[in-house]
Design a protein around this motif. Structure first.
Motif, short mmCIF file in Angstrom:
data_model
loop_
_atom_site.label_atom_id
_atom_site.label_comp_id
_atom_site.label_asym_id
_atom_site.label_seq_id
_atom_site.Cartn_x
_atom_site.Cartn_y
_atom_site.Cartn_z
N MET A 1 0.84 -1.20 0.00
CA MET A 1 0.00 0.00 0.00
C MET A 1 0.88 1.26 0.00
N PHE A 2 0.36 2.33 -0.60
CA PHE A 2 1.12 3.58 -0.69
C PHE A 2 0.13 4.72 -0.52
N ASP A 3 0.28 5.45 0.62
CA ASP A 3 -0.63 6.58 0.91
C ASP A 3 -2.08 6.14 0.85
N GLY A 4 -2.38 4.95 1.36
CA GLY A 4 -3.75 4.48 1.37
C GLY A 4 -4.25 3.98 0.04
N ARG A 5 -3.41 3.97 -1.00
CA ARG A 5 -3.84 3.51 -2.31
C ARG A 5 -3.23 2.14 -2.61
N GLN A 6 -3.95 1.33 -3.37
CA GLN A 6 -3.46 0.02 -3.77
C GLN A 6 -2.32 0.18 -4.77
N ARG A 7 -1.24 -0.52 -4.51
CA ARG A 7 -0.08 -0.43 -5.42
C ARG A 7 -0.43 -1.09 -6.74
N ARG A 8 -0.06 -0.41 -7.85
CA ARG A 8 -0.33 -0.93 -9.19
C ARG A 8 0.94 -0.79 -10.03
N VAL A 9 1.23 -1.89 -10.76
CA VAL A 9 2.47 -1.96 -11.53
C VAL A 9 2.13 -2.38 -12.95
N VAL A 10 2.77 -1.73 -13.92
CA VAL A 10 2.61 -2.06 -15.34
C VAL A 10 3.93 -2.65 -15.85
N SER A 11 3.84 -3.75 -16.56
CA SER A 11 4.99 -4.34 -17.23
C SER A 11 4.83 -4.13 -18.73
N MET A 12 5.82 -3.48 -19.34
CA MET A 12 5.82 -3.25 -20.78
C MET A 12 6.85 -4.18 -21.41
N TRP A 13 6.39 -5.05 -22.29
CA TRP A 13 7.29 -6.00 -22.96
C TRP A 13 7.29 -5.73 -24.45
N PHE A 14 8.49 -5.59 -25.01
CA PHE A 14 8.66 -5.38 -26.44
C PHE A 14 9.20 -6.68 -27.04
N PRO A 15 8.33 -7.58 -27.47
CA PRO A 15 8.77 -8.92 -27.87
C PRO A 15 9.68 -8.94 -29.09
N ARG A 16 9.61 -7.92 -29.94
CA ARG A 16 10.46 -7.87 -31.13
C ARG A 16 11.19 -6.52 -31.18
N LEU A 17 11.79 -6.15 -30.08
CA LEU A 17 12.43 -4.84 -29.99
C LEU A 17 13.54 -4.70 -31.03
N ALA A 18 14.39 -5.72 -31.16
CA ALA A 18 15.55 -5.62 -32.06
C ALA A 18 15.11 -5.51 -33.51
N SER A 19 14.22 -6.40 -33.94
CA SER A 19 13.79 -6.37 -35.34
C SER A 19 12.94 -5.14 -35.63
N ASP A 20 12.13 -4.71 -34.68
CA ASP A 20 11.33 -3.50 -34.89
C ASP A 20 12.23 -2.28 -35.07
N ARG A 21 13.34 -2.23 -34.33
CA ARG A 21 14.26 -1.11 -34.46
C ARG A 21 14.82 -1.03 -35.88
N VAL A 22 15.22 -2.17 -36.44
CA VAL A 22 15.80 -2.18 -37.78
C VAL A 22 14.74 -1.91 -38.84
N LEU A 23 13.57 -2.51 -38.68
CA LEU A 23 12.54 -2.38 -39.71
C LEU A 23 11.91 -0.99 -39.73
N ARG A 24 12.01 -0.25 -38.64
CA ARG A 24 11.49 1.12 -38.65
C ARG A 24 12.29 1.96 -39.64
N ALA A 25 13.59 1.71 -39.75
CA ALA A 25 14.44 2.49 -40.66
C ALA A 25 14.40 1.93 -42.08
N ARG A 26 14.38 0.60 -42.21
CA ARG A 26 14.41 -0.03 -43.53
C ARG A 26 13.38 -1.16 -43.56
N PRO A 27 12.14 -0.85 -43.91
CA PRO A 27 11.08 -1.88 -43.90
C PRO A 27 11.37 -2.99 -44.90
N VAL A 28 10.91 -4.18 -44.57
CA VAL A 28 11.07 -5.35 -45.42
C VAL A 28 9.72 -6.04 -45.55
N ASP A 29 9.35 -6.36 -46.77
CA ASP A 29 8.12 -7.11 -47.02
C ASP A 29 8.47 -8.59 -47.04
#
Length: 492
Positions: A1-29
């Protein structure tokens, strides 16, 4: 608990972070994958959805993947660039809350306790995250729960939201691997019939703790909220800069250098504390008319020694127009790199240090890029047996090795009038007549078939060392496939 509020946590997962980084600059079909060398074998490192739909997976040998999917487009992976992108995403995520930490190499964790209402509630915050990442071309999976472990499990094994105070309801159907267990422990639990988190939570704890150790129960308790697991934000990188404000304006070069001598020691000491060195320094001189003049010093190697750095500023400081006086000096270290401490010996200064200082002094006049050195290259072709690289950004490599002696001077092949496979007894070159005294050879060199080199269109070359009657030693070759004689070098 924090200041009477329920603690809440978000997990952000980028499953294809490496390939997305490359394809943003040079897309591939079509199918695409990044490869990374592992134990002298190229393996798939990160794939796009098209490649995954064809049955390819991470860790698969690249040769097998190409045989299975001939249309696969691949590029080498760059984990350092991926880490830099993740650091950028971490800074971007602070728009949602101040507590943002890095989760592995492809994820972030956010403690959004008391911050969700600023984005229209939890649902509105998650929608905003998905939309922004979608526009950026980066895949994202989210998990929201009371604990860090539960949010991690939901993001990677069943994207969803756990209701406040009831993490087990959302985690129960998930596999035990969602508890961040080692693969061996997850397999062993499945063999015991404990395939889900719900089944594990209902099983007797004492036998499991004896068999798998305390780590298993700790992960379960962290996911259910029975043990705390804080979200620690990543520390901000150190700022390497010092400032000196003067009570009276100064204008003489000696006074500016004296002020610089007071700024350098504390800055270099901070660099030493972090075992770092700077490739460049910027000295900003603020004049009394509120205008500033900058003196930038680029170094051949990372440094943090005030005694060596200070004198290198003299030329730049002497060229500064002080105007009506300078009332503030600010020194900043740029291009900070790792520079581990080295063992002190009887020789306080190595020859390499003096060479680096010389390169820096010359580089301040003509530019560091214009101070160059020769480096050996992995090629038996004479024209490709060396590289020219800036001395400040390369180290001497070697040793230089060749199965046969090579001439000191090398130039493009120059034809001479001669026939036959052996060096001519007499020939003319550069409007001069020569008589062959002694010849050593031949040394046959074949062209590199995998490269298209117009200068080797005649095919094989038979090289000879020819010593003329006048004492000159020439490097000549004959092309048997397209007969002709050429001079390409001269020995000392």
């Amino acid at each position: 608990m924090f200041d009477g509020r329920q603690r809440r946590v978000v997990s952000m997962w980028f499953p294809r972070l490496a390939s997305d980084r490359v394809l943003r600059a040079r897309p591939v079909d079509g199918p695409f994958a990044l490869t990374l060398k592992d134990n002298n074998a190229e393996r798939l490192y990160c794939l796009n959805p098209a490649a995954e739909r064809l049955g390819l997976s991470r860790g698969m040998p690249f040769s097998d993947a190409r045989a299975f999917c001939p249309d696969l487009v691949s590029r080498p992976a760059d984990p350092r660039a991926d880490a830099r992108l993740l650091a950028v995403l971490r800074r971007w995520a602070t728009r949602y809350c101040p507590w943002v930490g890095v989760e592995g190499v492809d994820g972030l964790v956010l403690d959004i306790t008391g911050a969700a209402h600023l984005m229209g509630g939890e649902a509105g915050m998650l929608v905003d995250m998905r939309q922004r990442m979608g526009r950026a071309g980066i895949g994202l999976r989210l998990g929201l729960a009371d604990t860090r472990g539960a949010a991690w499990a939901l993001a990677r094994h069943g994207e969803g939201v756990a209701a406040p105070g009831a993490p087990l309801d959302a985690l129960g159907p998930l596999p035990v691997a969602a508890l961040r267990l080692a693969p061996e422990a997850a397999v062993a639990l499945q063999r015991l019939g404990l395939a889900t988190i719900g089944a594990l939570a209902e099983a007797p704890r004492a036998p499991l703790a004896r068999r798998f150790g305390p780590g298993l129960m700790r992960r379960l308790d962290q996911a259910l909220g029975d043990q705390p697991e804080p979200v620690a934000p990543a520390p901000e990188p150190p700022h390497y800069a010092t400032r000196l404000t003067l009570p009276e304006p100064i204008g003489r070069v000696e006074d500016v250098m004296a002020g610089l001598s007071r700024l350098l020691p504390p800055l270099c000491e901070k660099l030493a504390q972090h075992e770092a060195g700077a490739r460049a320094f910027r000295l900003t001189l603020r004049r009394v008319d509120q205008e500033s003049r900058e003196v930038e010093l680029r170094l051949a190697r990372p440094m943090r020694d005030p005694a060596r750095i200070g004198p290198l500023f003299a030329r730049g400081v002497a060229e500064v127009d002080a105007g009506y006086g300078i009332d503030q000096l600010r020194l900043q270290a740029l291009g900070v790199e790792a520079l581990p401490a080295r063992q002190v010996t009887q020789m306080t200064e190595r020859p390499a240090d003096r060479l680096d200082d010389l390169i820096t002094r010359i580089g301040t006049r003509i530019g560091l890029e214009n101070v160059q050195r020769f480096l050996p290259a992995d090629s038996h072709i004479p024209e490709r047996a060396f590289l020219i690289a800036p001395a400040a950004f390369s180290r001497p490599e070697g040793p230089w090795h060749s199965p046969r002696p090579r001439p000191l001077r090398l130039f493009p092949p120059e034809p001479i009038a001669a026939t036959g496979p052996h060096p001519p007894a007499r020939f003319r070159w550069r409007r001069m007549g020569f008589t062959t005294g002694r010849a050593t050879g031949p040394e046959r060199l074949a062209p590199e078939w995998w490269l298209q080199d117009e200068s080797w269109r005649r095919g094989l070359r038979d090289y000879w060392q020819v010593e003329t009657a006048g004492g000159r030693r020439l490097w000549m070759f004959h092309t048997p496939q397209d007969p002709g004689w050429f001079v390409q070098g001269e020995f000392a």
